[in-house]
Design an enzyme around this catalytic site. Sequence first.
Site, short mmCIF file in Angstrom:
data_model
loop_
_atom_site.label_atom_id
_atom_site.label_comp_id
_atom_site.label_asym_id
_atom_site.label_seq_id
_atom_site.Cartn_x
_atom_site.Cartn_y
_atom_site.Cartn_z
N ASP A 171 -1.64 -0.02 4.07
CA ASP A 171 -3.06 -0.36 4.29
C ASP A 171 -3.31 -1.86 4.30
OD1 ASP A 171 -3.58 2.40 4.13
OD2 ASP A 171 -3.60 2.26 1.94
N LYS B 265 -2.39 -3.61 9.35
CA LYS B 265 -1.40 -3.89 10.41
C LYS B 265 -1.98 -3.68 11.80
CE LYS B 265 1.25 -0.86 8.31
NZ LYS B 265 0.73 -0.77 6.94
N GLY C 294 -2.80 5.37 8.87
CA GLY C 294 -4.12 5.30 9.47
C GLY C 294 -4.42 3.86 9.83
N HIS C 295 -4.58 3.60 11.12
CA HIS C 295 -4.91 2.25 11.56
C HIS C 295 -6.33 2.23 12.08
CE1 HIS C 295 -0.45 1.03 12.39
NE2 HIS C 295 -0.76 1.03 11.12
N GLN D 116 2.94 2.48 6.81
CA GLN D 116 2.94 2.36 5.33
C GLN D 116 3.37 0.95 4.93
OE1 GLN D 116 4.80 5.47 6.54
NE2 GLN D 116 2.71 6.15 6.72
P1 IMP Z 1 3.26 10.75 1.89
O1 IMP Z 1 3.71 9.68 2.82
O2 IMP Z 1 2.06 11.50 2.39
O3 IMP Z 1 4.37 11.66 1.47
O4 IMP Z 1 2.76 10.04 0.53
C1 IMP Z 1 3.65 9.35 -0.32
C2 IMP Z 1 2.99 8.09 -0.89
O5 IMP Z 1 2.79 7.16 0.19
C3 IMP Z 1 1.62 8.32 -1.49
O6 IMP Z 1 1.43 7.41 -2.55
C4 IMP Z 1 0.67 7.96 -0.37
O7 IMP Z 1 -0.60 7.59 -0.83
C5 IMP Z 1 1.41 6.82 0.24
N1 IMP Z 1 1.08 6.59 1.65
C6 IMP Z 1 1.46 7.32 2.72
N2 IMP Z 1 0.98 6.81 3.85
C7 IMP Z 1 0.29 5.71 3.50
C8 IMP Z 1 -0.41 4.72 4.25
O8 IMP Z 1 -0.49 4.74 5.48
N3 IMP Z 1 -1.01 3.75 3.51
C9 IMP Z 1 -0.91 3.68 2.17
N4 IMP Z 1 -0.25 4.57 1.44
C10 IMP Z 1 0.35 5.57 2.10
#
Ligand code: IMP
Length: 420
Positions: free
Chosen positions: A14, A17, A41-42, A219
């Site tokens: 977040d 990017k 999410g962008h 991420q």
């Molecule tokens: P997952 O990717 O849904 O398995 O989540 C694993 C961890 O990564 C959790 O702490 C999520 O909140 C975090 N996470 C996954 N995608 C994002 C992102 O795009 N931004 C921030 N955190 C993320």
Amino acid sequence: MGNVTILVGAQWGDEGKGKWIDILADKVHIVARYQGGNNAGHTLYVNGQKVVLHQIPSGIFHPEKTSALSTGVVVNPHQLVEEMQKVRPFVELTPERLWLSARAHVISPWHIYLDSKKEQESTQPIGTTKRGIGPTYAEKANRTGLRLGDYVTKSRRDRWYQLMRESAPAFDAQWKVQAQDWEQFEAAAERLAPFVVDAEQKLRQAIKRGDQVLLEGAQGVLLDINHGTYPYVTSSETAAGGAFASLGFGPKFVNKIYGVAKAYVTRVGEGPFPTELKDEVGQHIAQVGKEFGATTGRPRRCGWLDAVALRYSADLCGYDGIIFNKMDILTGLQEIKVCVAYEHPELGRLDTFPWDLETLAACKPVYKTFAGWTEELPHGGRIHDLPRHARAYVEGVQEILGYPITMVGTGVNRQDALFA
Ligand code: IMP
């Protein structure tokens, strides 16, 4: 000098990017994503309109460029079809402009079900986005996954259903309960089929012939499956090195690697966060910075910039430049702190990021304090044009990190970008 640029999130995701991909996409032919799925999410502003993308690279809004999802990415087919619909009013989507890797693995309703169930039942939930990311990567590693190229062919899809019925006893029951989700899953196959190609081959050819390629990380580096704050990580390789493994090309083609970091830190989900602010300053940053997840709407935890963690991220990826984003959110604060080291009750002062969470959780930040600023930050121009105290903050952080800050973000719009 190579022709591939890699841009990654330098913290816990977040970092904003999307905007920078959009800016850098001006100079390239192809923008490709190489890991993650619709957990990302962008948020972008196109012609003043807010658009949130989860899977399609943010470069899609440049009509003459190609966007690609390479292997290493996991794809939610139904959501991707919906996203393509969202993009269509702005740009024409053709198979020449959007390449979906036949090797990318597919997120099915089964994986989403498994993710939610594990999170609900676990005594140690990760705080995932419940988008089925972990189970899809697990299935891939277990060699029982469904690849996009197979998914779009009915007979191969049916063979996978059969495999799952054999290996997962609850599969059939889940299928019956979530029949509607499976119908949507089936329906998306035909819509995606024209776009499914050997994206890696096409990308490698493009790289070899000298096309400029921008690789978009999702991420953040601290969520990397190998190097992040395990187990509170995502299931893919988010650090820059993941691009070579996931996409498959020679590292010698890389020209520049950028890491996008916020001028502070946020984190969603569980896991230690030494500089977290649970006071009114944290709430202020959350409110002004609109720190709510673009994917899940969850409030993000906010804190001061952690230079120990950011240096770790920079060392892992070898940033040519750090993009220091959302600096405008700090405007008006009386003072701004940066964590320059950790103090551990038994180990004393630590200058490096510990590998284990227990140590990290026990660490207290050692802060250096900078004076705040009240002036509005410039919307364009040079980093040098920043008000005195804001410039001192950027220069101070550079010095602490030992890495250059080459771009600064001062607002949500494309123009709100300062360059070195
Ligand atoms: P997952 O990717 O849904 O398995 O989540 C694993 C961890 O990564 C959790 O702490 C999520 O909140 C975090 N996470 C996954 N995608 C994002 C992102 O795009 N931004 C921030 N955190 C993320």
